[in-house]
Every structure is written in C-alpha cells, then in structure tokens.
Design an enzyme around this catalytic site. Sequence first.
Site, PDB file in Angstrom:
ATOM      1  N   CYS A   1       2.511  39.579  -2.618  1.00  0.00           N
ATOM      2  CA  CYS A   1       3.658  38.667  -2.600  1.00  0.00           C
ATOM      3  C   CYS A   1       3.176  37.231  -2.789  1.00  0.00           C
ATOM      4  O   CYS A   1       3.697  36.482  -3.623  1.00  0.00           O
ATOM      5  CB  CYS A   1       4.402  38.838  -1.272  1.00  0.00           C
ATOM      6  SG  CYS A   1       5.963  37.946  -1.204  1.00  0.00           S
ATOM      7  N   CYS A   2       2.138  36.832  -2.045  1.00  0.00           N
ATOM      8  CA  CYS A   2       1.596  35.472  -2.182  1.00  0.00           C
ATOM      9  C   CYS A   2       0.997  35.265  -3.564  1.00  0.00           C
ATOM     10  O   CYS A   2       1.106  34.182  -4.133  1.00  0.00           O
ATOM     11  CB  CYS A   2       0.515  35.219  -1.135  1.00  0.00           C
ATOM     12  SG  CYS A   2       1.149  34.729   0.472  1.00  0.00           S
TER      13      CYS A   2
ATOM     14  N   CYS B   1       6.382  30.079   4.042  1.00  0.00           N
ATOM     15  CA  CYS B   1       7.656  30.762   3.802  1.00  0.00           C
ATOM     16  C   CYS B   1       8.252  31.212   5.137  1.00  0.00           C
ATOM     17  O   CYS B   1       7.517  31.549   6.076  1.00  0.00           O
ATOM     18  CB  CYS B   1       7.437  31.974   2.912  1.00  0.00           C
ATOM     19  SG  CYS B   1       6.881  31.562   1.256  1.00  0.00           S
TER      20      CYS B   1
ATOM     21  N   CYS C   1       7.161  34.480   7.059  1.00  0.00           N
ATOM     22  CA  CYS C   1       5.734  34.574   7.384  1.00  0.00           C
ATOM     23  C   CYS C   1       5.237  33.402   8.226  1.00  0.00           C
ATOM     24  O   CYS C   1       4.022  33.184   8.346  1.00  0.00           O
ATOM     25  CB  CYS C   1       4.916  34.658   6.096  1.00  0.00           C
ATOM     26  SG  CYS C   1       5.449  35.988   5.021  1.00  0.00           S
TER      27      CYS C   1
ATOM     28  N   CYS D   1      -2.977  32.021   1.562  1.00  0.00           N
ATOM     29  CA  CYS D   1      -2.062  32.582   0.567  1.00  0.00           C
ATOM     30  C   CYS D   1      -2.801  32.963  -0.709  1.00  0.00           C
ATOM     31  O   CYS D   1      -2.315  33.769  -1.495  1.00  0.00           O
ATOM     32  CB  CYS D   1      -0.939  31.604   0.247  1.00  0.00           C
ATOM     33  SG  CYS D   1      -1.501  30.117  -0.613  1.00  0.00           S
TER      34      CYS D   1
HETATM   35  S1  SF4 Z   1       4.106  33.470   2.553  1.00  0.00           S
HETATM   36 FE1  SF4 Z   1       5.154  35.447   2.815  1.00  0.00          FE
HETATM   37  S2  SF4 Z   1       7.095  35.317   1.676  1.00  0.00           S
HETATM   38 FE2  SF4 Z   1       5.759  33.609   1.020  1.00  0.00          FE
HETATM   39  S3  SF4 Z   1       4.758  34.326  -0.791  1.00  0.00           S
HETATM   40 FE3  SF4 Z   1       3.371  34.790   0.910  1.00  0.00          FE
HETATM   41  S4  SF4 Z   1       3.896  36.864   1.654  1.00  0.00           S
HETATM   42 FE4  SF4 Z   1       5.555  36.142   0.265  1.00  0.00          FE
END
Ligand code: SF4
Length: 239
Positions: free
Chosen positions: A114-115, A198, A201, A225
């Site tokens: 996701c990151c 985010c 998280c 991240c």
């Molecule tokens: S901080 Fe969380 S929601 Fe944001 S990009 Fe990374 S995993 Fe995804």
Amino acid sequence: MGLLQNNDDVHFLVEGLNFKQKVERSLALIHEAYDTYREGLVVANSLGKDSVCVWDLAKKVNPKIRGFIVTTRFKPKETVEFMKDVVTRYPEIRVFKNNEQIPGNLYTMDPDKCCHLLKVIPTRMAIEEMEVKCWVTGLRCTEGRTRTDYREVEERDIGLVKLNPILVWKEREVWQYLAMNGVKVNPLYGAGYRSLGCAPCTHITNAEDERAGRWIGTSKCGGECGIHTRPLKGEMLSI
Ligand code: SF4
C-alpha cells in the site's frame, strides 16, 4: 572541503551542537546544496512539523526553491485542509498522488505494498517530472529505531542526492524553531499526535519513540513507508 562532503559523527552533533549552531548548520547545508544544484534542488513536504521546518529554512536560503507533496486517499481531513492552505500560500509546491484502484483494505493486508503504491510511486513521479537532482527531507536521526543510521548527505540512487539538513535536530528543537519563527503547523499536533501519516495507520501513543504510533499492529510498527529505503530512480524493484 564543503559541508556537503562532511563526514562528521552525526550522534556527536545531536548532543554537541546547541540550537543556534544547528540552525546555522542547516541553513549552510541548504545554501551549499542550492548553490550546487540550483533549480534541481527540491524540498519534499509531508506536511508534518519537520517538513514545515525544513521548508521554512529553505525559503530563507532562497524564496525560489520549489517543493512537492505526496498525498494519498487516506490522509486525515485535517491534513488535507492544511495541505490546501500550504499550496495556496506556496504555489511553487506541487502535489503528487496515485489515484489507481487498489483493494480498500490493502493497508491492513499488505501495508508495504500500500505504501509502495500510494507513497513511493508518486515520490518517484515527483522526482522525474520535476527533474530533481537533490531532494531535501525533514528526516531526523532521533525520531525512532529506523532512523539512526542516516547521513546529512546521501546518494542512495545514482544521480539523486538526498539532503537531510535537520538530521541532528531533536524533536524539542524543531518545536523551538517553529515557535520562534511563527511557522504554521498541522492542527493534528494539537490533538496529541507526534508523527503524522495516513489516518488508518497513525495513532496517538504515550510511547517514548516519536514514530511509535505509526502502523501499530503490523510488522511495520514504528517503521518506514519506503521513500527513505526504496529506489526512487531507475528500475523499480518488485515488492
Ligand atoms: S500509511 Fe497506511 S494507508 Fe497510507 S499508504 Fe501506507 S499503508 Fe497505505
């Protein structure tokens, strides 16, 4: 030898320099880097306290310095509002975002992926589109367990220098600078957060580690991240 080539002991600098000396060192680092890279020097802005501190320092060096923000669909509404305010005041900051479709729960299933999709890829886009030769970050070596081994000047990717001009500042010194210079900060700090990311998280904690509230309950807890650890130029490594 200029400051950009320094091989000073980072942890000695954290304790050995006073606040005024740290501010002067940071300004000198940005100054020397700007003289070297000119418009190829660009400041990354995460909208956290360290970023707005570095942005303020950079603007003191030269008001023409440009910046970029990487945002995601999961940023808290307070951060989105703060971002709008920042880009209104500083139109030379560009915003990058990856809008591609991803599974809605990817941040719990695979936060690294996701990151990578939502943060690393737009950072790579920013570096390419803005023709960045030297990106400037607000990274500090006392923020947490994953940030102890950085240098003020790095070249992890060939042809892309990373400057960390406040690497040796303590959290208290960042707040001291922001207060003394009247720099506006993200309102989420007033709610008790110490490190911002985010919404799903990022949590408020009482832990000693400044980044302890990031990715709680996952293998990434208190971690990164990926923009400081993964390649930002050239071939993209699979994740
Ligand atoms: S901080 Fe969380 S929601 Fe944001 S990009 Fe990374 S995993 Fe995804």
